[in-house]
Design an enzyme around this catalytic site. Structure first.
Site, PDB file in Angstrom:
ATOM      1  N   GLY A 186       2.006  -1.070  -3.236  1.00  0.00           N
ATOM      2  CA  GLY A 186       3.410  -1.266  -3.566  1.00  0.00           C
ATOM      3  C   GLY A 186       3.673  -0.996  -5.034  1.00  0.00           C
ATOM      4  N   TYR A 197      -4.245   6.318  -3.053  1.00  0.00           N
ATOM      5  CA  TYR A 197      -3.451   5.135  -2.703  1.00  0.00           C
ATOM      6  C   TYR A 197      -4.005   4.461  -1.454  1.00  0.00           C
ATOM      7  CZ  TYR A 197       0.296   2.074  -1.205  1.00  0.00           C
ATOM      8  OH  TYR A 197       1.002   0.967  -0.798  1.00  0.00           O
TER       9      TYR A 197
END
Length: 530
Positions: free
Chosen positions: A79, A72
């Site tokens: 998001g 990530y």
């Protein structure tokens, strides 16, 4: 001077200061460092330790970026779009795009000192070695601040969760040479032009760097630190004006005896009582409360001044502890850990800072409220123990300070509205991925307004109390009170007399309090107040 800045006179001293980021201190930087950079223009240097930590963390990010597994913020979207794996050829674009798309603020510009605090605190976290940003990006952040270039950041755009996203994005946009910024001369121009003039090359963002520049509580923390600095002066100022009002009302200072406050051991209360007692030492006005109209005791707004101001001081102490902890934090998502892991987390949630920002707004409203009640008492001939109505020269022909109290009351009413907590609200965003937010930026913005208005409220009490003391002919005020009266008159705040255009007097009283001159004048007699 910025309208929100209460403590002044420091900038000239701090202009030559140097703040070193990453010098081995546990917290990285101190609140004083933040004030020096935000308000005083102190120059920033990166320590060798900081550069080494930056390089080490970057090495971890580069190694992960080279692997096929998605990580990530390094090789994924953000998001609600975090499920998409981003190929290496699109990752630089991804980082540029997050900055551009998140620089979506609206409304008026926020103050220069807020933006400088915001950028400096983000630089502090970047230099912690937990973000994976390259040393050259951190150096560019320092160079922009040292050049006096201030990104244009707008009032609206932060929900206080995932950090102050839009405000930080506008700062990151400047590092890329895009968007608008204010130059050292105060003019707003394209950021690329300003960088070029100062020999600063725009940054080319790489994996994770765009995200790392946006994910922090830096705006709300910076405003908290500045509010605490301003309130330190304002609470001392309120102790002084409360003491002046007690004198003007011929009240008794026996309620300030330390043994009375020792049996209710709140430290802020004791400090406020000690300050009031120091100001009133040697007064020829206190103790006359039985002379004309017998009173068993003074009204709450006078007698309980230390208890109310003291509670606010203790609230400040708690808020200061939260600020200290947040200064010691490395807020980012994901973070680089010393063992080489890059892990997602929720440390960007602004709740700890938001709560104390709101708590301070409550304390500020109450301090303003009790000051207004004291002022009103000075103007009411039925409760002022011999003072003329509205402190007028010729009541009926003159209105005296009648409408000055209206202005003060309007300010206090606004303070009460601003005390409604922003952090009690939450509004979902990002397709319900970010389904609970802190609203800490909003809490900080309204606290700035509240602190600004509290300054004016205290200024009105100062104006009324000094005028009332001078109307007590034949009685001698305390030496500290006399020093305040002489100083405020020298600053252009006129004393008793026929009605005149009042706004300039109130503006001069406001400037006197805002600049710290009220505290300085009292301390010429009392020594340092607590």
């Amino acid at each position: 001077m910025d309208m929100h800045t209460v403590v002044s006179g420091e900038g000239a001293k701090r202009g030559l200061e140097r703040v070193v980021v990453g010098d081995g201190r546990a917290a990285g930087v101190t609140a004083s460092d933040v004030l020096a950079v935000a308000r005083g223009g102190a120059r920033i240097e990166l320590s060798d330790d900081a550069v080494a930590a930056l390089a080490a963390a970057r090495g971890i990010v580069d190694a992960l970026a080279a692997k096929p597994d998605p990580v990530y913020g390094v090789s994924t979207g953000f998001g609600a779009l975090a499920t998409r794996h981003i190929s290496p050829d699109l990752r630089a674009q991804l980082q540029r795009n997050i900055v551009r798309s998140h620089a979506a603020g609206m409304g008026p510009r926020v103050e220069r000192e807020v933006v400088r605090a915001l950028m400096f605190l983000r630089l502090k976290t970047v230099c912690s070695g937990h973000t994976g940003v390259r040393p050259e990006v951190a150096q560019t952040m320092a160079d922009v601040l040292n050049a006096g270039i201030t990104p244009v950041v707008h009032e609206y755009g932060s929900l206080g969760c995932s950090g102050d996203l839009a405000p930080l994005s506008h700062c990151a946009l400047t590092l890329m040479g895009e968007g608008d910024a204010e130059g050292p001369d105060g003019s707003v121009r394209p950021a690329g032009e300003l960088l070029a003039e100062h020999g600063i090359a725009p940054v080319e963002l790489r994996e994770k760097e765009g995200l790392a520049l946006l994910n922090g509580t830096d705006g709300m923390l910076g405003m908290l630190i500045m509010a605490l600095a301003d309130l330190d002066t304002l609470y001392k100022s309120a102790d002084i004006t409360a003491a002046l009002t007690m004198e003007a009302l011929l009240g008794t200072d026996k309620v300030l005896a330390p043994e009375l406050h020792a049996i209710r051991p709140h430290p802020g209360q004791a400090a406020s009582a000690a300050n009031m007692a120091a100001v009133l030492k040697g007064s020829g006005l206190t103790g006359h409360h039985q002379d004309d109209a017998p009173r068993v005791q003074d009204a709450y707004s006078v007698r309980c001044a230390p208890q109310v101001a003291g509670a606010g001081r203790d609230t400040m102490a708690h808020a200061g502890l939260v600020a200290e902890r947040e200064l010691a934090a490395a807020v980012d998502n994901p973070v680089v850990l010393p063992d080489g892991r890059v892990e997602s987390n929720g440390n960007f949630h602004g709740a700890p800072v938001a709560y104390v920002l709101d708590f301070l707004a409550v304390a500020v409203a109450d301090l303003g409220s009790i000051a207004e009640r004291r002022t009103d008492r000075l103007l009411d001939k039925n409760r002022s123990h011999g003072l003329p109505p509205f402190l007028a020269d010729d009541a009926g022909v003159d209105s005296g300070l009648m409408i000055a109290q209206y202005t003060q009351a309007a300010l206090v009413s606004e303070l009460k509205r601003l005390a409604v907590p922003a952090s009690a609200d939450s509004i979902p965003s990002s397709a319900m991925q970010e389904d609970h937010v802190s609203m800490g930026w909003s809490a900080a913005r309204k606290l700035r307004t509240a602190v600004d208005n509290l300054t004016r409220v205290i200024a009105v009490e100062l104006y009324a109390a000094t005028r009332a003391i001078q109307l007590r002919e034949g009685l001698t005020p305390a030496p500290a009170s006399q020093a305040v009266i002489e100083a405020v008159r020298a600053a252009g705040v006129e004393g008793p007399g026929p009605d005149r255009y009042l706004a300039p007097d109130l503006a001069a009283a406001d400037a006197f309090v805002r600049a710290g001159h009220l505290v300085a004048a009292a301390e010429t007699v009392t020594g340092p107040l607590r």
